[in-house]
Design an enzyme around this catalytic site. Sequence first.
Site, PDB file in Angstrom:
ATOM      1  N   GLY A 299      60.876  57.457  55.419  1.00 29.98           N
ATOM      2  CA  GLY A 299      61.717  56.543  56.200  1.00 29.98           C
ATOM      3  C   GLY A 299      61.185  56.324  57.604  1.00 29.98           C
ATOM      4  O   GLY A 299      60.017  56.598  57.886  1.00 29.98           O
ATOM      5  N   ALA A 300      62.085  55.842  58.487  1.00 29.21           N
ATOM      6  CA  ALA A 300      61.669  55.357  59.817  1.00 29.21           C
ATOM      7  C   ALA A 300      60.480  54.405  59.611  1.00 29.21           C
ATOM      8  O   ALA A 300      59.401  54.584  60.179  1.00 29.21           O
ATOM      9  CB  ALA A 300      61.325  56.506  60.765  1.00 29.21           C
ATOM     10  N   LEU A 301      60.732  53.424  58.783  1.00 32.61           N
ATOM     11  CA  LEU A 301      59.647  52.566  58.287  1.00 32.61           C
ATOM     12  C   LEU A 301      59.089  51.662  59.378  1.00 32.61           C
ATOM     13  O   LEU A 301      59.792  51.259  60.296  1.00 32.61           O
ATOM     14  CB  LEU A 301      60.147  51.705  57.123  1.00 32.61           C
ATOM     15  CG  LEU A 301      60.679  52.464  55.908  1.00 32.61           C
ATOM     16  CD1 LEU A 301      61.053  51.485  54.800  1.00 32.61           C
ATOM     17  CD2 LEU A 301      59.674  53.488  55.396  1.00 32.61           C
TER      18      LEU A 301
ATOM     19  N   HIS B 147      54.047  51.190  56.490  1.00 32.25           N
ATOM     20  CA  HIS B 147      54.723  51.419  55.200  1.00 32.25           C
ATOM     21  C   HIS B 147      54.872  50.097  54.440  1.00 32.25           C
ATOM     22  O   HIS B 147      54.668  50.034  53.227  1.00 32.25           O
ATOM     23  CB  HIS B 147      56.121  52.006  55.423  1.00 32.25           C
ATOM     24  CG  HIS B 147      56.137  53.322  56.131  1.00 32.25           C
ATOM     25  ND1 HIS B 147      56.711  53.497  57.374  1.00 32.25           N
ATOM     26  CD2 HIS B 147      55.657  54.544  55.766  1.00 32.25           C
ATOM     27  CE1 HIS B 147      56.596  54.763  57.735  1.00 32.25           C
ATOM     28  NE2 HIS B 147      55.958  55.419  56.790  1.00 32.25           N
TER      29      HIS B 147
ATOM     30  N   GLN C 175      58.316  70.352  53.410  1.00 33.41           N
ATOM     31  CA  GLN C 175      56.967  70.135  53.935  1.00 33.41           C
ATOM     32  C   GLN C 175      56.869  70.285  55.451  1.00 33.41           C
ATOM     33  O   GLN C 175      55.813  70.083  56.030  1.00 33.41           O
ATOM     34  CB  GLN C 175      56.425  68.774  53.509  1.00 33.41           C
ATOM     35  CG  GLN C 175      57.057  67.584  54.208  1.00 33.41           C
ATOM     36  CD  GLN C 175      56.552  66.288  53.624  1.00 33.41           C
ATOM     37  OE1 GLN C 175      56.858  65.960  52.488  1.00 33.41           O
ATOM     38  NE2 GLN C 175      55.764  65.542  54.379  1.00 33.41           N
TER      39      GLN C 175
ATOM     40  N   GLY D  67      48.753  55.968  52.223  1.00 31.20           N
ATOM     41  CA  GLY D  67      48.056  55.469  53.407  1.00 31.20           C
ATOM     42  C   GLY D  67      46.870  56.338  53.791  1.00 31.20           C
ATOM     43  O   GLY D  67      46.968  57.574  53.785  1.00 31.20           O
ATOM     44  N   GLN D  68      45.784  55.694  54.148  1.00 27.21           N
ATOM     45  CA  GLN D  68      44.601  56.437  54.612  1.00 27.21           C
ATOM     46  C   GLN D  68      44.897  57.207  55.900  1.00 27.21           C
ATOM     47  O   GLN D  68      44.232  58.187  56.230  1.00 27.21           O
ATOM     48  CB  GLN D  68      43.434  55.479  54.858  1.00 27.21           C
ATOM     49  CG  GLN D  68      42.119  56.221  55.068  1.00 27.21           C
ATOM     50  CD  GLN D  68      41.084  55.411  55.806  1.00 27.21           C
ATOM     51  OE1 GLN D  68      40.826  54.265  55.458  1.00 27.21           O
ATOM     52  NE2 GLN D  68      40.469  55.996  56.833  1.00 27.21           N
TER      53      GLN D  68
ATOM     54  N   ARG E 167      56.484  58.991  63.923  1.00 27.77           N
ATOM     55  CA  ARG E 167      56.583  59.901  65.068  1.00 27.77           C
ATOM     56  C   ARG E 167      56.358  59.183  66.404  1.00 27.77           C
ATOM     57  O   ARG E 167      56.755  59.689  67.452  1.00 27.77           O
ATOM     58  CB  ARG E 167      55.587  61.050  64.930  1.00 27.77           C
ATOM     59  CG  ARG E 167      55.972  62.019  63.844  1.00 27.77           C
ATOM     60  CD  ARG E 167      55.109  63.272  63.884  1.00 27.77           C
ATOM     61  NE  ARG E 167      55.648  64.303  63.002  1.00 27.77           N
ATOM     62  CZ  ARG E 167      55.430  64.371  61.698  1.00 27.77           C
ATOM     63  NH1 ARG E 167      54.667  63.470  61.124  1.00 27.77           N
ATOM     64  NH2 ARG E 167      55.964  65.333  60.975  1.00 27.77           N
TER      65      ARG E 167
HETATM   66  P1  AMP Z   1      55.447  58.866  55.831  1.00 26.64           P
HETATM   67  O1  AMP Z   1      56.802  58.263  55.657  1.00 26.64           O
HETATM   68  O2  AMP Z   1      54.996  58.895  57.240  1.00 26.64           O
HETATM   69  O3  AMP Z   1      55.311  60.174  55.129  1.00 26.64           O
HETATM   70  O4  AMP Z   1      54.428  57.875  55.128  1.00 26.64           O
HETATM   71  C1  AMP Z   1      54.634  57.346  53.860  1.00 26.64           C
HETATM   72  C2  AMP Z   1      53.356  56.693  53.401  1.00 26.64           C
HETATM   73  O5  AMP Z   1      52.988  55.663  54.320  1.00 26.64           O
HETATM   74  C3  AMP Z   1      52.165  57.676  53.357  1.00 26.64           C
HETATM   75  O6  AMP Z   1      51.374  57.379  52.213  1.00 26.64           O
HETATM   76  C4  AMP Z   1      51.440  57.364  54.632  1.00 26.64           C
HETATM   77  O7  AMP Z   1      50.062  57.676  54.585  1.00 26.64           O
HETATM   78  C5  AMP Z   1      51.655  55.860  54.746  1.00 26.64           C
HETATM   79  N1  AMP Z   1      51.474  55.444  56.131  1.00 26.64           N
HETATM   80  C6  AMP Z   1      52.011  56.024  57.242  1.00 26.64           C
HETATM   81  N2  AMP Z   1      51.566  55.411  58.345  1.00 26.64           N
HETATM   82  C7  AMP Z   1      50.727  54.427  57.940  1.00 26.64           C
HETATM   83  C8  AMP Z   1      49.926  53.443  58.612  1.00 26.64           C
HETATM   84  N3  AMP Z   1      49.906  53.368  59.942  1.00 26.64           N
HETATM   85  N4  AMP Z   1      49.195  52.601  57.870  1.00 26.64           N
HETATM   86  C9  AMP Z   1      49.188  52.680  56.514  1.00 26.64           C
HETATM   87  N5  AMP Z   1      49.921  53.575  55.816  1.00 26.64           N
HETATM   88  C10 AMP Z   1      50.672  54.439  56.515  1.00 26.64           C
END
Ligand code: AMP
Length: 283
Positions: free
Chosen positions: A31-33, A37, A61, A149-150, A191
């Site tokens: 979340g906090a999209l 995302h 985690q 995401g990379q 974050r």
């Molecule tokens: P998170 O909610 O931060 O755990 O991220 C969920 C998914 O979004 C993960 O596969 C992340 O790698 C991807 N993600 C997070 N930030 C980015 C970004 N700036 N660009 C592309 N993908 C992202």
Amino acid sequence: MILFKKVTNLHKWLDAQQQKDHLPGFVPTMGALHAGHISLIEMSKKENTVTVCSIFVNPTQFNDPKDFEKYPHTIEKDIYLLEHADCDILFHPSAHEIYPAGLIPKRHYDLGSLETVLEGEFRPGHFQGVCMVVDRLLEIVKPGRLYLGQKDYQQCMVIAKLIELIGKKDLIKIVICPTLREPDGLAMSSRNLRLRKDERLAVVAIYKSLCLVKETWQIKSIAQLKQQTRSMLEEAGFKIDYIEIANAANLTLLNEWDENQKMVMLVAAFMNEVRLIDNMLLN
Ligand code: AMP
């Protein structure tokens, strides 16, 4: 978009879809999209008839309980963004739905050296928690493609290993999507919402230092460039966890350049309370 909170309801809906031969594309998130995302959702929409996004802030985690407590929650805005992106399904479960038997690990995932380098070293237990939740989410959603995401480079490798360990390598294709950045280069991250204005200005140093290494790696040694990056980040106010250059295929750390393999630079550092990570492929 349909919102499911219960596994049983999601299953009923997915089962009906799968009878039509549509395995979903899946984008797991906490979340906090942001636009990063959403780029994963867009990629999935291009390649699948049905796209499922999950939002679940996974307690197992977080190696630092304070980080878990402070993780941003913006569910109304998230729903708005997902609706706008035409996402088909949002799965937004409670912890009880994901872990009916409590937060006790079902098994230990043998991740080899991925567990002890970089994020593994600085966030003990983190990747076991990631595997625990992703294993469970894959069991629930049963996707044909998984979008990652990379930005979380090591996590992509850990999840690829997990899929192998749980015997789903032939069933699930991992699609790694490029890191989306703010106009100044900062990698988008949930974050970032926790950064004060002055901190937000300072943190662009990570991207700048990665770019500088990418531009100059052929003319300086790894030790020199790591030291240069350390100085740049410390000057910007960062406390550094690691600055490393690694083989991009297996994350073996490198002390000497090796042009015959793909190399990636990875950085993790704290701006006061907020821990940021980023990476860049060098060749
Ligand atoms: P998170 O909610 O931060 O755990 O991220 C969920 C998914 O979004 C993960 O596969 C992340 O790698 C991807 N993600 C997070 N930030 C980015 C970004 N700036 N660009 C592309 N993908 C992202």
